[in-house]
Motif scaffolding. Sequence first.
Motif, mmCIF file in Angstrom:
data_model
loop_
_atom_site.group_PDB
_atom_site.id
_atom_site.type_symbol
_atom_site.label_atom_id
_atom_site.label_comp_id
_atom_site.label_asym_id
_atom_site.label_seq_id
_atom_site.Cartn_x
_atom_site.Cartn_y
_atom_site.Cartn_z
ATOM 1 N N VAL A 136 0.793 -1.264 -0.079
ATOM 2 C CA VAL A 136 0.080 -0.063 0.059
ATOM 3 C C VAL A 136 0.900 1.163 0.192
ATOM 4 C CG1 VAL A 136 -1.917 1.138 0.843
ATOM 5 C CG2 VAL A 136 -1.722 -1.296 1.148
ATOM 6 N N ASP A 137 1.648 1.591 -0.955
ATOM 7 C CA ASP A 137 2.616 2.476 -1.218
ATOM 8 C C ASP A 137 2.397 3.284 -2.744
ATOM 9 O OD1 ASP A 137 3.935 0.730 -2.494
ATOM 10 O OD2 ASP A 137 5.082 -0.072 -0.705
ATOM 11 N N SER A 138 3.288 4.173 -2.951
ATOM 12 C CA SER A 138 3.035 5.146 -4.155
ATOM 13 C C SER A 138 4.089 4.652 -5.130
ATOM 14 C CB SER A 138 2.838 6.343 -3.826
ATOM 15 O OG SER A 138 4.283 6.717 -3.474
ATOM 16 N N ALA A 178 8.266 15.473 -0.049
ATOM 17 C CA ALA A 178 8.697 14.859 1.171
ATOM 18 C C ALA A 178 8.916 13.167 1.092
ATOM 19 C CB ALA A 178 7.401 14.798 2.147
ATOM 20 N N HIS A 179 8.253 12.717 0.244
ATOM 21 C CA HIS A 179 8.304 11.373 0.145
ATOM 22 C C HIS A 179 9.025 10.545 -1.217
ATOM 23 C CE1 HIS A 179 6.034 10.869 3.881
ATOM 24 N NE2 HIS A 179 5.404 12.051 3.697
ATOM 25 N N GLU A 180 9.025 11.398 -2.008
ATOM 26 C CA GLU A 180 9.517 10.826 -3.410
ATOM 27 C C GLU A 180 10.407 11.478 -4.012
ATOM 28 O OE1 GLU A 180 5.105 8.767 -4.993
ATOM 29 O OE2 GLU A 180 5.675 10.648 -5.391
ATOM 30 N N VAL A 181 11.115 12.359 -3.427
ATOM 31 C CA VAL A 181 12.287 12.985 -3.844
ATOM 32 C C VAL A 181 13.481 12.841 -2.997
ATOM 33 C CG1 VAL A 181 13.177 15.474 -4.490
ATOM 34 C CG2 VAL A 181 10.901 14.707 -5.041
ATOM 35 N N ASN A 182 14.532 12.401 -3.324
ATOM 36 C CA ASN A 182 15.560 12.436 -2.421
ATOM 37 C C ASN A 182 16.187 13.689 -2.303
ATOM 38 O OD1 ASN A 182 18.164 12.064 -1.350
ATOM 39 N ND2 ASN A 182 18.914 10.264 -2.670
ATOM 40 N N ALA A 183 15.960 14.332 -0.869
ATOM 41 C CA ALA A 183 16.488 15.639 -0.614
ATOM 42 C C ALA A 183 18.070 15.817 -0.770
ATOM 43 C CB ALA A 183 16.028 16.000 0.699
ATOM 44 N N THR A 184 18.737 14.664 -0.667
ATOM 45 C CA THR A 184 20.248 14.822 -0.762
ATOM 46 C C THR A 184 20.682 14.762 -2.193
ATOM 47 O OG1 THR A 184 20.408 13.415 1.222
ATOM 48 C CG2 THR A 184 22.287 13.770 0.098
ATOM 49 N N ALA A 185 20.379 13.808 -2.792
ATOM 50 C CA ALA A 185 20.923 13.763 -4.322
ATOM 51 C C ALA A 185 20.041 14.476 -5.254
ATOM 52 C CB ALA A 185 20.770 12.494 -4.894
ATOM 53 N N GLY A 186 18.788 14.936 -4.787
ATOM 54 C CA GLY A 186 17.723 15.716 -5.803
ATOM 55 C C GLY A 186 17.009 14.928 -6.583
ATOM 56 N N ASN A 187 17.263 13.651 -6.732
ATOM 57 C CA ASN A 187 16.485 12.930 -7.756
ATOM 58 C C ASN A 187 15.236 12.244 -7.463
ATOM 59 O OD1 ASN A 187 18.192 11.067 -5.876
ATOM 60 N ND2 ASN A 187 16.975 9.490 -6.612
ATOM 61 N N LEU A 188 14.314 12.100 -8.238
ATOM 62 C CA LEU A 188 13.036 11.654 -8.149
ATOM 63 C C LEU A 188 13.241 10.143 -7.960
ATOM 64 C CD1 LEU A 188 10.949 13.351 -10.915
ATOM 65 C CD2 LEU A 188 10.544 13.445 -8.702
ATOM 66 N N ASP A 192 7.168 6.351 -2.786
ATOM 67 C CA ASP A 192 7.415 6.601 -1.300
ATOM 68 C C ASP A 192 8.039 5.726 -0.622
ATOM 69 O OD1 ASP A 192 5.045 4.986 -0.870
ATOM 70 O OD2 ASP A 192 3.936 6.761 -0.187
ATOM 71 N N TRP A 193 7.940 4.217 -1.167
ATOM 72 C CA TRP A 193 8.714 3.050 -0.544
ATOM 73 C C TRP A 193 10.208 3.115 -0.525
ATOM 74 C CZ3 TRP A 193 11.571 0.805 -3.911
ATOM 75 C CH2 TRP A 193 11.571 0.869 -5.370
ATOM 76 N N ALA A 194 10.775 4.040 -1.250
ATOM 77 C CA ALA A 194 12.126 3.908 -1.490
ATOM 78 C C ALA A 194 13.009 4.361 -0.096
ATOM 79 C CB ALA A 194 12.486 4.770 -2.741
#
Length: 403
Positions: A136-138, A178-188, A192-194
């Motif tokens: 149950v994730d995106s 908040a949940h699907e972007v890696n704030a460190t590397a900036g990648n999509l 949201d399970w990643a």
Amino acid sequence: MPAGPAPAPAPAPAPSPDAPARAFPAHASYTAGVIKPSHVTQAAMDQAVQAHYAAWKGAYIRTTGGQGSWVKYDATNSTVSEAHGWGMVIAAYMGDRALFDDMLRYAQAHPSANAPHLMAWKQTLSGGVMKSVEGVDSATDGSMDVAYALLLAHAQWGSAGAYDYKAEALQVTREILAHEVNATAGNLMPGDWAQGSDRVHTRPSDFMTSHLLAFARADTVNAAKWTAVYDTVSAIVNHQYANGSAATGLVPDFMVQSGAAFVPVPGTYLESLHDGDFSYNACRTPWRLAMSHIVDGRTDLLASQRQTATWIAASAKGVPRNIRAGYYVRNGTNGKAFADWDDLAFTAPMAVNAMLGGPSSQEWLNSLWTSITGGDYGPTVDYYGDTIRMQVLLTVSGNWWAP
């Protein structure tokens, strides 16, 4: 007897609350130099879009389960958020508010367990009800299209009715950040399970370039963050163009961070041995990557995408049906076909790519339009190809506008 006073004219009917601000056909102005098919009239293109929309709705829209309308994407009465986001985008562009609102109702009934405004990625009919399955994730592509569709709906109908489309869009965009972007590397990220190593993986079919720019305009609080995501996407594509795909402009289904760059994944990551090649995810990228130039006038991806147009026209010898359903990026000679069949999902996006112009591009675009509107493919083929084609036809006919 003298004539009596003339009866007062009947009051004009009140405008329908469902009347869209930009009813189809809503011909958009594209960036200078972008071309459209020249061998058919605008009216004929609009009619083709309407005919394919009717066929698409009849073939794929379902209401079983009582939770709203959903897109049937396979033979098992299942749907996925990718299909749902696409359906909402199409309904908004066609001004079909009844369908749009019913699809929004369905999306809200199936939230991700990780973020309440992101749709869970897959549901299947079970016991007469659509139930989330396989986690149950995106999935990021579904999330981005749902958010974009909500911005379209706000532009079409405002947000003072049963649904506050703009507020909902901002909830979705902020949960994507908040949940699907890696704030460190900036990648999509893929969804949201990643977690762990999945956070440094990305799927180029999620590189919806014009969507990202629309998010930056709408979500003003986070405009800088959305611009940074766009810049990351551009850097990834251009690095691949300079380091392996100079002759083709191709990107693969999945990429992974390697040092400061992202490169095609080795072997199987999520789906097949061709995860590092141009396969059934990346087939969408000639459409997605071209959009920030066509709609928004950005030029940073123009060279790679024009190269794709030049390469594929030559590879197919000017015959759309010769486009193959898969080309090597990492696992063989870049641009060599590993499939020996064609597929509408690969052919249709090349028509958007051809709109960018270049040598012989007008003839190539004309051939692609003829191919995908009946020359090679009937009114319905399969969910994936038909739903991609529907959005391609909206674009190529000049009916894709930015919210």
